[in-house]
Structure formats: C-alpha cells, structure tokens
Design a protein around this motif. Structure first.
Motif, PDB file in Angstrom:
ATOM      1  N   ASN A  21      13.867   9.940  -2.204  1.00  0.00           N
ATOM      2  CA  ASN A  21      13.449   9.061  -1.115  1.00  0.00           C
ATOM      3  C   ASN A  21      11.993   8.637  -1.324  1.00  0.00           C
ATOM      4  O   ASN A  21      11.071   9.179  -0.718  1.00  0.00           O
ATOM      5  CB  ASN A  21      13.640   9.746   0.240  1.00  0.00           C
ATOM      6  N   GLU A  22      11.795   7.664  -2.178  1.00  0.00           N
ATOM      7  CA  GLU A  22      10.455   7.181  -2.515  1.00  0.00           C
ATOM      8  C   GLU A  22       9.719   6.637  -1.292  1.00  0.00           C
ATOM      9  O   GLU A  22       8.515   6.852  -1.127  1.00  0.00           O
ATOM     10  CB  GLU A  22      10.541   6.109  -3.599  1.00  0.00           C
ATOM     11  N   ALA A  23      10.432   5.953  -0.411  1.00  0.00           N
ATOM     12  CA  ALA A  23       9.795   5.385   0.785  1.00  0.00           C
ATOM     13  C   ALA A  23       9.207   6.487   1.660  1.00  0.00           C
ATOM     14  O   ALA A  23       8.061   6.387   2.112  1.00  0.00           O
ATOM     15  CB  ALA A  23      10.788   4.539   1.571  1.00  0.00           C
ATOM     16  N   SER A  24       9.963   7.543   1.901  1.00  0.00           N
ATOM     17  CA  SER A  24       9.470   8.628   2.737  1.00  0.00           C
ATOM     18  C   SER A  24       8.320   9.362   2.052  1.00  0.00           C
ATOM     19  O   SER A  24       7.339   9.746   2.703  1.00  0.00           O
ATOM     20  CB  SER A  24      10.597   9.602   3.064  1.00  0.00           C
ATOM     21  N   ARG A  25       8.419   9.542   0.760  1.00  0.00           N
ATOM     22  CA  ARG A  25       7.324  10.178   0.027  1.00  0.00           C
ATOM     23  C   ARG A  25       6.025   9.377   0.211  1.00  0.00           C
ATOM     24  O   ARG A  25       4.963   9.940   0.440  1.00  0.00           O
ATOM     25  CB  ARG A  25       7.673  10.296  -1.455  1.00  0.00           C
ATOM     26  N   LYS A  26       6.116   8.045   0.131  1.00  0.00           N
ATOM     27  CA  LYS A  26       4.937   7.198   0.311  1.00  0.00           C
ATOM     28  C   LYS A  26       4.363   7.330   1.725  1.00  0.00           C
ATOM     29  O   LYS A  26       3.145   7.328   1.914  1.00  0.00           O
ATOM     30  CB  LYS A  26       5.273   5.734   0.020  1.00  0.00           C
ATOM     31  N   VAL A  27       5.228   7.428   2.726  1.00  0.00           N
ATOM     32  CA  VAL A  27       4.791   7.603   4.111  1.00  0.00           C
ATOM     33  C   VAL A  27       3.987   8.901   4.238  1.00  0.00           C
ATOM     34  O   VAL A  27       2.906   8.933   4.831  1.00  0.00           O
ATOM     35  CB  VAL A  27       6.006   7.631   5.074  1.00  0.00           C
ATOM     36  N   ILE A  28       4.521   9.962   3.669  1.00  0.00           N
ATOM     37  CA  ILE A  28       3.871  11.271   3.752  1.00  0.00           C
ATOM     38  C   ILE A  28       2.541  11.258   3.008  1.00  0.00           C
ATOM     39  O   ILE A  28       1.513  11.710   3.537  1.00  0.00           O
ATOM     40  CB  ILE A  28       4.815  12.366   3.214  1.00  0.00           C
ATOM     41  N   LEU A  29       2.532  10.719   1.812  1.00  0.00           N
ATOM     42  CA  LEU A  29       1.296  10.666   1.017  1.00  0.00           C
ATOM     43  C   LEU A  29       0.237   9.788   1.689  1.00  0.00           C
ATOM     44  O   LEU A  29      -0.952  10.115   1.661  1.00  0.00           O
ATOM     45  CB  LEU A  29       1.591  10.174  -0.396  1.00  0.00           C
ATOM     46  N   ALA A  30       0.658   8.694   2.319  1.00  0.00           N
ATOM     47  CA  ALA A  30      -0.287   7.800   3.006  1.00  0.00           C
ATOM     48  C   ALA A  30      -0.963   8.494   4.179  1.00  0.00           C
ATOM     49  O   ALA A  30      -2.033   8.074   4.617  1.00  0.00           O
ATOM     50  CB  ALA A  30       0.430   6.536   3.488  1.00  0.00           C
TER      51      ALA A  30
ATOM     52  N   LYS B   3      14.053  -2.738  10.225  1.00  0.00           N
ATOM     53  CA  LYS B   3      12.616  -2.641  10.509  1.00  0.00           C
ATOM     54  C   LYS B   3      11.867  -1.897   9.396  1.00  0.00           C
ATOM     55  O   LYS B   3      10.675  -1.637   9.513  1.00  0.00           O
ATOM     56  CB  LYS B   3      12.375  -1.912  11.841  1.00  0.00           C
ATOM     57  N   ARG B   4      12.568  -1.563   8.325  1.00  0.00           N
ATOM     58  CA  ARG B   4      11.938  -0.827   7.227  1.00  0.00           C
ATOM     59  C   ARG B   4      11.057  -1.756   6.394  1.00  0.00           C
ATOM     60  O   ARG B   4      11.128  -2.969   6.511  1.00  0.00           O
ATOM     61  CB  ARG B   4      13.008  -0.182   6.350  1.00  0.00           C
ATOM     62  N   GLN B   5      10.226  -1.138   5.573  1.00  0.00           N
ATOM     63  CA  GLN B   5       9.313  -1.855   4.681  1.00  0.00           C
ATOM     64  C   GLN B   5       8.229  -2.617   5.440  1.00  0.00           C
ATOM     65  O   GLN B   5       7.706  -3.609   4.953  1.00  0.00           O
ATOM     66  CB  GLN B   5      10.083  -2.820   3.755  1.00  0.00           C
ATOM     67  N   ARG B   6       7.904  -2.156   6.656  1.00  0.00           N
ATOM     68  CA  ARG B   6       6.863  -2.795   7.466  1.00  0.00           C
ATOM     69  C   ARG B   6       5.722  -1.833   7.800  1.00  0.00           C
ATOM     70  O   ARG B   6       4.832  -2.180   8.566  1.00  0.00           O
ATOM     71  CB  ARG B   6       7.456  -3.329   8.779  1.00  0.00           C
TER      72      ARG B   6
END
Length: 180
Positions: free
Chosen positions: A144-153, A111-114
């Motif tokens: 963990n680039e994905a988690s960083r993007k979640v936090i920044l968003a 379910k990632r990248q959604r």
C-alpha cells in the motif's frame, strides 16, 4: 481542499450510506460494506450507536473482542470522504494482539489522491497527544504505497515488518508516528 474531522452523526449519515452503497468499506482488512448497509437501513440510529459504542467488535475471523477506548471521526470536505479513528489503552502504548495499530483510516475511492488521508492523520495526532501519547503505531500493507506515503508525510518511522494475520504471503509494515 481543506478537510475537517467530524464526529459521526445522524445528519451526515446519508454520506456514509452512499459510500457503503458504492462498495466502500470502512474496514481495510475485510469488506463490511453490504453488512453495514443492511444494518444501517434497518435502523439508522441504532446502527450509528452500535458502530461506535458497542462494548465489543467483531474481528475478520468472527471472534468478538472488547472494544478499546477510541476517538472516531468522519473525514469531510463538505461531504463524506472517509473515516479515521484513534484507539488506545489508557496509560500505555501497548495494544492487544487484536489491534495492529493506534490509528486506522479509509478514504472513499472517489476522494483519493487529494491528500485527504495525510490531512486527516495530521488532524488526529493532537487527539492522541491529548490522551498522553508522544507517539502512535500505524500499520499498512507493504504493497500500500499510498498509505505508506501518508504515514511518512506525518513523520512516520519504519519499525518493522511482520506477516499479515489473515492473508498468507502478505506483509504488514509497522511505523511509529510522533504526535508532536
């Protein structure tokens, strides 16, 4: 796809069980999937109760420490997608050294990248605000680039870097995220 946060419950436990059976771990610092799967299959109701209501938690090094007050949720798009939780000490932003951040989350690989983690974080921030928090700490591995993007968003502001407690040579990032 829109997601919702639901309280852990017996009716939706089969989705959690399926995720564990596929090797997903709700803990991002250690794989607890098989251990949880065994306990779940032994006594479903007791497993669910202990998972979110036991007075202590076990750290990766095996130590038992007091459980902080928390609001725990499962992420759902109609089926189980992961978990997110907000833990805290009432009346203070300070956390004990055994808790690196107020909010932790883990999405199942399929379910990632959604955008589910980004939505889930956005949905749990009002819960933190209702507990009196104007901001919360969230940490992630530097890689963990994905988690960083979640936090920044969600408005995260980088506050520092520190060595990973259990993985030599790895670095964690600390962010403050506003709840308003």
């Amino acid at each position: 796809m829109t997601i919702t946060l639901i309280r852990p419950n017996l009716a939706d436990l089969p989705g959690y069980e399926h995720a564990l059976a596929q090797g997903w771990s709700p803990n991002t610092d250690q794989d607890v999937s098989q251990e949880q799967l065994e306990r779940l299959r032994h006594d479903r109701a007791q497993f669910l109760h202990d998972l979110y209501n036991s007075p202590t938690i076990r750290l990766p090094d095996g130590r038992e420490v007091p459980r902080l007050p928390a609001h725990d949720f499962w992420i759902s798009d109609g089926e189980f997608c992961g978990r997110i939780g907000f833990r805290f000490q009432p009346g203070t932003e300070t956390l004990p050294p055994t808790a690196l951040g107020h909010i932790g989350y883990a999405v199942v690989p399929w379910k990632r990248q959604r955008g589910y983690a980004t939505q889930a974080l956005r949905l749990i921030l009002p819960v933190a605000r209702e507990e009196g928090f104007a901001r919360v700490v969230i940490t992630c591995d530097e890689t963990n680039e994905a988690s960083r993007k979640v936090i920044l968003a969600n408005g995260g502001i980088l506050d520092g870097r520190f060595p990973h407690a259990s993985l030599t040579g790895k670095v964690k990032l600390r962010f403050w995220v506003p709840t308003v």
